[in-house]
Design an enzyme around this catalytic site. Sequence first.
Site, PDB file in Angstrom:
ATOM      1  N   ASN A 391     -16.000  13.247   7.097  1.00 42.92           N
ATOM      2  CA  ASN A 391     -16.950  14.275   6.702  1.00 42.92           C
ATOM      3  C   ASN A 391     -16.272  15.362   5.875  1.00 42.92           C
ATOM      4  O   ASN A 391     -16.401  15.387   4.662  1.00 42.92           O
ATOM      5  CB  ASN A 391     -17.616  14.871   7.947  1.00 42.92           C
ATOM      6  CG  ASN A 391     -18.904  15.601   7.629  1.00 42.92           C
ATOM      7  OD1 ASN A 391     -18.996  16.328   6.646  1.00 42.92           O
ATOM      8  ND2 ASN A 391     -19.916  15.422   8.460  1.00 42.92           N
ATOM      9  N   ASP A 392     -15.547  16.251   6.532  1.00 48.57           N
ATOM     10  CA  ASP A 392     -14.980  17.408   5.842  1.00 48.57           C
ATOM     11  C   ASP A 392     -14.003  17.020   4.735  1.00 48.57           C
ATOM     12  O   ASP A 392     -13.899  17.717   3.733  1.00 48.57           O
ATOM     13  CB  ASP A 392     -14.280  18.325   6.846  1.00 48.57           C
ATOM     14  CG  ASP A 392     -15.227  18.814   7.928  1.00 48.57           C
ATOM     15  OD1 ASP A 392     -16.378  19.145   7.596  1.00 48.57           O
ATOM     16  OD2 ASP A 392     -14.824  18.831   9.107  1.00 48.57           O
TER      17      ASP A 392
END
Length: 465
Positions: A391-392
């Site tokens: 994700n990040d």
Amino acid sequence: MSFWDFIVNASYFVAAVLFIYGLKQMGSPRTAKKGIKLAGIGMLVAVVFTFFHPAIEGGFWHYLLMLIAIGIGGGAAYKTGKTVQMTAMPQMVALYNGMGGGAAAAIALVEMYSHAAFEHGFALIIMAVVGALIGGVSFSGSLIAWAKLEGKLDKSFRVPGQQIINGALAVLIVILGWSIVGSDDGAPVLVTLFFLASLIFGVLLTIPIGGADMPVVISMYNAFTGLAVAFEGYVIDNPAMIIAGMVVGAAGSLLTWLMAVGMNRSITNVLFAGFGVDDGAEASGPEGEMKSVEGFDAAASMAYADSLIIVPGYGLAVAQAQHKLWEFVQALQKDHGVDVKFAIHPVAGRMPGHMNVLLAEAGVPYDMIYDIDEINPEFPTADAALVIGANDVVNPAAKDDESSPIYGMPILNVDAAQEVYVIKRGKGTGFSGVQNALFFGDNTRMVFGDAKQVCSDLTSGLKQI
């Protein structure tokens, strides 16, 4: 020097050489397994020959206690090492690291309670005190890190006036430590208060830190443990502890710095800024509609691609999907001639090297795995990219949105690929609580579901093409 003094010191030298050479071998995935074995042999040599150290007194009962301790620790380590899941590896590392810091602190306490440290000069007293402090902070801080990763502590939080309390406690620790150093024999009450304050400081230092920063924190406490061991090695005149502690401390410090650079943040920012404090808080970032496709459609598109870059993340580990993913990749290569590469971000997963270990477990060749600097220039020419549970580390907001908490963090430029497919269980955010702009991109398609099942569906889809 007596015969046994010479033999023991010689064994410690051999152990130190094995430690250093083993660590060197761990620098490459190809030789890491060999390096771990060599370092383990070095530790075995150091432990065995310690039984012959002339300084050991007390006869049978001391040897029996040593054997019991080795049996308990070794048995627990063997059992957990055999049964631990890959998803639980980060918290096991944090727990074992804490035990090392606690052991170093225990040595310091014994030396101070027995007054032995005060018989060998001012410098050794300081080393004993500093070793107790660092070991205590590493012990309690690592336990908090373990509790966060294990889910025992659901979220991070700050005590009102957190920084003031931490500052006051730090001043108290310095006063207590200096009082111990300046005393003739170290009052037991002072030593006890000093150690308790160190434990509390480790807890307060770690509690506010969010889950997104845990890889950096684990590396930092690893360095702390190494330094504590080295200090106590000087106190008890043990060359093996000195060298092993220095090696671990240096490696942990370098790794902590590299992890912080990978997030484009300073160590002080990680410790005191509180980024990721509200795990699970309401997401910030873009809004819109995520476009989803079924596994068959995604498989068909990737089958007709000339090049595919796969980005694994923690979701891959949670689902234990690495073997199914590798089956899909092998089918793409064998039946469709797709050039497949894996891209690893420095802070992917919950600890350094987490994704590398996961892919190695599935049998992915090392020459298919690339780091961020090697692979980023290839995304613009890639026909497709597949993100699994990350994700990040693929969020374009890190490049484009100055208001984002992750702005400036180096990311994998997945958004530059012609087509992007993201396997994700749901529409939630990553560990930092920041919404991912990639998921709303015009060239992005979401494949929702458990990663293991989706990877299996992708392979099944290839067979129908």
